[in-house]
Scaffold this active site. Structure first.
Site, mmCIF file in Angstrom:
data_model
loop_
_atom_site.group_PDB
_atom_site.id
_atom_site.type_symbol
_atom_site.label_atom_id
_atom_site.label_comp_id
_atom_site.label_asym_id
_atom_site.label_seq_id
_atom_site.Cartn_x
_atom_site.Cartn_y
_atom_site.Cartn_z
ATOM 1 N N GLY A 36 -2.945 -25.458 -19.154
ATOM 2 C CA GLY A 36 -3.024 -26.100 -17.849
ATOM 3 C C GLY A 36 -3.435 -27.537 -18.191
ATOM 4 O O GLY A 36 -4.580 -27.806 -18.120
ATOM 5 N N HIS A 37 -2.396 -28.293 -18.426
ATOM 6 C CA HIS A 37 -2.857 -29.807 -18.563
ATOM 7 C C HIS A 37 -2.313 -30.732 -17.619
ATOM 8 O O HIS A 37 -1.165 -30.770 -17.022
ATOM 9 C CB HIS A 37 -2.098 -30.113 -20.138
ATOM 10 C CG HIS A 37 -2.292 -29.424 -21.439
ATOM 11 N ND1 HIS A 37 -1.709 -29.379 -22.534
ATOM 12 C CD2 HIS A 37 -3.411 -28.437 -21.617
ATOM 13 C CE1 HIS A 37 -2.104 -28.756 -23.322
ATOM 14 N NE2 HIS A 37 -3.146 -28.227 -22.987
ATOM 15 N N LYS B 166 -7.009 -32.744 -22.538
ATOM 16 C CA LYS B 166 -5.875 -32.811 -23.663
ATOM 17 C C LYS B 166 -4.655 -33.282 -22.994
ATOM 18 O O LYS B 166 -4.138 -34.427 -23.480
ATOM 19 C CB LYS B 166 -5.596 -31.658 -24.406
ATOM 20 C CG LYS B 166 -6.685 -30.728 -24.845
ATOM 21 C CD LYS B 166 -6.501 -29.681 -25.360
ATOM 22 C CE LYS B 166 -6.112 -28.274 -24.422
ATOM 23 N NZ LYS B 166 -7.443 -28.052 -23.773
ATOM 24 N N ASP C 143 -9.513 -27.365 -21.331
ATOM 25 C CA ASP C 143 -9.789 -27.896 -20.383
ATOM 26 C C ASP C 143 -10.561 -29.207 -20.621
ATOM 27 O O ASP C 143 -11.259 -29.937 -19.636
ATOM 28 C CB ASP C 143 -10.158 -27.254 -19.226
ATOM 29 C CG ASP C 143 -9.538 -25.966 -18.924
ATOM 30 O OD1 ASP C 143 -8.196 -26.041 -19.043
ATOM 31 O OD2 ASP C 143 -10.087 -24.997 -18.695
ATOM 32 N N GLN D 177 -5.043 -25.062 -26.405
ATOM 33 C CA GLN D 177 -6.424 -24.410 -25.925
ATOM 34 C C GLN D 177 -7.607 -25.274 -26.951
ATOM 35 O O GLN D 177 -7.298 -26.375 -27.588
ATOM 36 C CB GLN D 177 -6.449 -23.292 -26.047
ATOM 37 C CG GLN D 177 -5.875 -22.311 -24.956
ATOM 38 C CD GLN D 177 -4.494 -22.035 -25.157
ATOM 39 O OE1 GLN D 177 -4.017 -22.043 -26.293
ATOM 40 N NE2 GLN D 177 -3.620 -22.090 -24.167
HETATM 41 P P1 GDP Z 1 -6.543 -29.907 -20.624
HETATM 42 O O1 GDP Z 1 -6.199 -28.505 -20.332
HETATM 43 O O2 GDP Z 1 -7.296 -30.102 -21.789
HETATM 44 O O3 GDP Z 1 -5.249 -30.783 -20.663
HETATM 45 O O4 GDP Z 1 -7.570 -30.231 -19.272
HETATM 46 P P2 GDP Z 1 -7.336 -30.101 -17.769
HETATM 47 O O5 GDP Z 1 -6.145 -30.796 -17.214
HETATM 48 O O6 GDP Z 1 -7.120 -28.370 -17.532
HETATM 49 O O7 GDP Z 1 -8.622 -30.486 -17.123
HETATM 50 C C1 GDP Z 1 -8.865 -31.724 -17.012
HETATM 51 C C2 GDP Z 1 -9.297 -32.189 -15.829
HETATM 52 O O8 GDP Z 1 -9.918 -33.654 -15.871
HETATM 53 C C3 GDP Z 1 -7.817 -32.707 -14.925
HETATM 54 O O9 GDP Z 1 -8.145 -32.525 -13.821
HETATM 55 C C4 GDP Z 1 -7.664 -34.169 -15.726
HETATM 56 O O10 GDP Z 1 -6.871 -35.206 -14.443
HETATM 57 C C5 GDP Z 1 -9.220 -34.757 -15.390
HETATM 58 N N1 GDP Z 1 -9.546 -35.727 -16.421
HETATM 59 C C6 GDP Z 1 -9.127 -36.046 -17.611
HETATM 60 N N2 GDP Z 1 -9.929 -36.935 -18.179
HETATM 61 C C7 GDP Z 1 -10.679 -37.369 -17.123
HETATM 62 C C8 GDP Z 1 -11.881 -38.288 -17.101
HETATM 63 O O11 GDP Z 1 -12.111 -39.016 -18.078
HETATM 64 N N3 GDP Z 1 -12.767 -38.302 -15.852
HETATM 65 C C9 GDP Z 1 -12.398 -37.684 -14.686
HETATM 66 N N4 GDP Z 1 -13.010 -37.821 -13.592
HETATM 67 N N5 GDP Z 1 -11.250 -36.693 -14.977
HETATM 68 C C10 GDP Z 1 -10.682 -36.534 -16.116
HETATM 69 P P1 IMO Z 2 -5.866 -25.356 -21.578
HETATM 70 O O1 IMO Z 2 -4.802 -25.931 -22.161
HETATM 71 C C1 IMO Z 2 -8.983 -22.585 -20.657
HETATM 72 C C2 IMO Z 2 -8.701 -18.528 -21.973
HETATM 73 C C3 IMO Z 2 -8.763 -17.484 -20.857
HETATM 74 C C4 IMO Z 2 -9.350 -16.337 -21.569
HETATM 75 C C5 IMO Z 2 -8.803 -16.479 -22.738
HETATM 76 C C6 IMO Z 2 -7.653 -15.446 -23.226
HETATM 77 O O2 IMO Z 2 -5.607 -25.592 -20.129
HETATM 78 O O3 IMO Z 2 -7.086 -26.015 -22.340
HETATM 79 P P2 IMO Z 2 -5.092 -15.711 -22.706
HETATM 80 O O4 IMO Z 2 -4.086 -15.810 -21.350
HETATM 81 O O5 IMO Z 2 -4.936 -17.056 -23.496
HETATM 82 O O6 IMO Z 2 -4.870 -14.712 -23.462
HETATM 83 O O7 IMO Z 2 -6.669 -15.715 -22.280
HETATM 84 O O8 IMO Z 2 -8.438 -17.861 -23.144
HETATM 85 N N1 IMO Z 2 -7.840 -19.700 -21.691
HETATM 86 C C7 IMO Z 2 -8.132 -20.838 -21.205
HETATM 87 N N2 IMO Z 2 -9.194 -21.412 -20.926
HETATM 88 N N3 IMO Z 2 -8.003 -23.674 -20.791
HETATM 89 C C8 IMO Z 2 -6.810 -23.051 -21.446
HETATM 90 O O9 IMO Z 2 -5.892 -23.755 -21.604
HETATM 91 C C9 IMO Z 2 -7.146 -21.557 -21.696
HETATM 92 N N4 IMO Z 2 -5.911 -20.801 -22.199
HETATM 93 C C10 IMO Z 2 -6.286 -19.632 -22.315
HETATM 94 O O10 IMO Z 2 -9.215 -18.154 -19.654
HETATM 95 O O11 IMO Z 2 -10.626 -16.395 -21.377
HETATM 96 MG MG MG Z 3 -6.555 -26.992 -18.935
#
Ligand code: GDP
Ligand code: IMO
Ligand code: MG
Length: 427
Positions: free
Chosen positions: A40-41, A16, A13, A223
């Protein structure tokens, strides 16, 4: 033949999705190489927000071919609903390619994930419950079902039988659940075959030919580094290798082809699920990071655990991935704090430790040693260049760069594509 790897430098999170989408306009292929719909991107384009789970974030860039590599685990029903969700919003997904060697998350893998977690009770991993671990376990145990198996009913039936033999014993005798019928599973899986057929191909050959032809390929990690099965905080990890080496095995591309490895790094730290997290905050600062940063899981909707930036982890990510660059995200979230603590080392059993301890028990006892940096109060979301940032924000970035061991080449100051400060070009 520029081949870039983009991966999470913390516990996932990090942003990415945004970073991949940003580069998607300039690359020919975006390839997911591990994980599945546990990811979850989030991608924000103008006023549109997309949550991608299995599809590579390049799917939103019209010129880019999205690829699901052999190292990914694919839940066909999730994939098809993600595709139709995007089609309904006018996104063309016809260029998608899926490796015939990718493994399938079957309904029984999802069941086993859920019952295993329940059985573990207090010791649970906190998985996303999407069947990821059991599917990789089947792959390693050589009883996995691959995408190509959908096209040979007799082989598919034999493989499902082999996989369910042991599992049904477990489900009925240990977990007190009903046995799963082979026919039912085979029928469900065959139902996906035709719908997926247009996308299935030999992605390894295709990607290597693309690199030979000087195309630009971006490998997108599912991840974060600390969730890596080998290099993460085992056993509180996911069951695959998001670290840079995973791009080679999970896409079938040799390490000599990779030219750049970009670590996505949040300006503070978050984690979902169980496991150690030295800088975790249980006070109003943690609450504020969660609120301001919108730190809620994209896949499971769980609140993310929040804490200050941990430079020990960033240094570790640099080392195990051979990072060439960092993309620092969410700097804007820290606006308004007078002082910002940053963890520079740990105290373990009274001793100062500069690097991530390899021993799980040491890491469980690690207490953060903080240095405090002065904060800023100016809105930074409109900043377009490094010099637009307030002096204290510049100093914060520079301090993180020095502690983390690789140059910070881009900074996110908001979720949108253009809310980014580019310092060094990635291409
Ligand atoms: P990922 O799993 O690595 O793709 O990240 P997630 O989407 O789960 O979580 C990142 C969150 O931060 C999302 O809601 C993005 O829209 C948001 N985000 C990404 N870059 C930035 C930033 O530079 N500033 C802010 N405020 N939000 C950001
Ligand atoms: P993104 O792409 C954050 C964590 C789960 C759990 C562990 C194992 O959004 O960065 P799994 O279902 O993969 O066997 O769970 O890994 N986990 C993540 N945490 N962001 C993710 O993906 C994750 N994908 C798996 O919460 O702790
Ligand atoms: Mg994510």
């Amino acid at each position: 033949m520029p081949a870039l790897v983009l991966l999470g430098a913390q516990w996932g999170d990090e942003g990415k999705g945004k970073a991949t989408d940003l580069l998607g306009g300039s690359v020919d292929y975006v390839v997911r190489y591990q994980g599945g719909n546990n990811a979850g991107h989030t991608v924000v384009v103008g006023d549109q927000k997309y949550a991608l789970h299995l599809l590579p974030s390049g799917i939103l860039s019209p010129g880019c071919t999205p690829v699901i590599g052999n190292g990914v685990v694919v839940d066909p029903s999730v994939l098809l609903s993600e595709l139709s969700g995007l089609n309904e919003r006018g996104v063309d997904t016809s260029k998608l390619l899926i490796s015939g060697n990718a493994h399938i998350i079957t309904p029984y893998n999802v069941t086993v994930d859920k019952v295993t977690e329940r059985f573990l009770g207090k010791r649970k991993i906190g998985t996303t419950g999407r069947g990821i671990g059991p599917t990789y376990a089947d792959k390693i145990n050589r009883v996995g079902i691959r995408v190509q198996d959908l096209y040979d009913e007799s082989i598919l039936t034999q493989k499902v039988e082999a996989a369910l033999d042991g599992k049904n014993q477990l489900l009925t005798k240990l977990y007190n659940r009903r046995a799963i019928a082979v026919d039912q599973v085979v029928e469900e899986l065959l139902g996906y075959a035709e719908k997926l057929a247009p996308y299935v191909t030999d992605t390894v050959l295709l990607l290597n030919q693309a690199l030979e032809a000087d195309k630009v390929v971006l490998f997108e990690g599912g991840q974060g580094t600390l969730l890596d099965i080998d290099h993460g905080t085992y056993p509180f990890v996911t069951s695959s290798n998001p670290t840079a080496g995973g791009a080679c095995t999970g896409a079938g591309v040799g390490p000599t082809k990779i030219s750049r490895v970009i670590g996505i790094l949040k300006a503070y730290t978050t984690r979902v699920g169980s496991g150690p997290f030295p800088t975790e905050l249980f006070d109003e600062d943690g609450e504020a990071l969660r609120r301001i940063g919108g730190e809620r899981g994209v896949t499971t909707g769980r609140d993310r655990r929040c804490g200050w930036f941990d430079a020990v982890i960033a240094r570790y990510a640099t080392r195990v991935n051979g990072l060439t660059d960092f993309f620092l995200t969410k700097l804007d979230v820290l606006t308004g704090w007078e002082q910002i603590p940053v963890c520079v080392a740990y105290e373990i059993d009274g001793k100062r430790v500069e690097e991530l301890p390899y021993s799980q028990s040491d890491f469980h006892h690690a207490k953060p040693i903080y240095e405090t940096l002065p904060g800023w109060s100016e809105d930074i979301t409109k900043a377009k260049s490094f010099s637009d940032l307030p002096k204290n924000a510049q100093a914060y970035v520079k301090a993180l760069e020095e502690m983390s061991g690789a140059p910070i080449s881009a900074i996110g100051v908001g979720p949108g594509r253009d809310e980014t400060i580019e310092i060094n070009s990635f291409l």
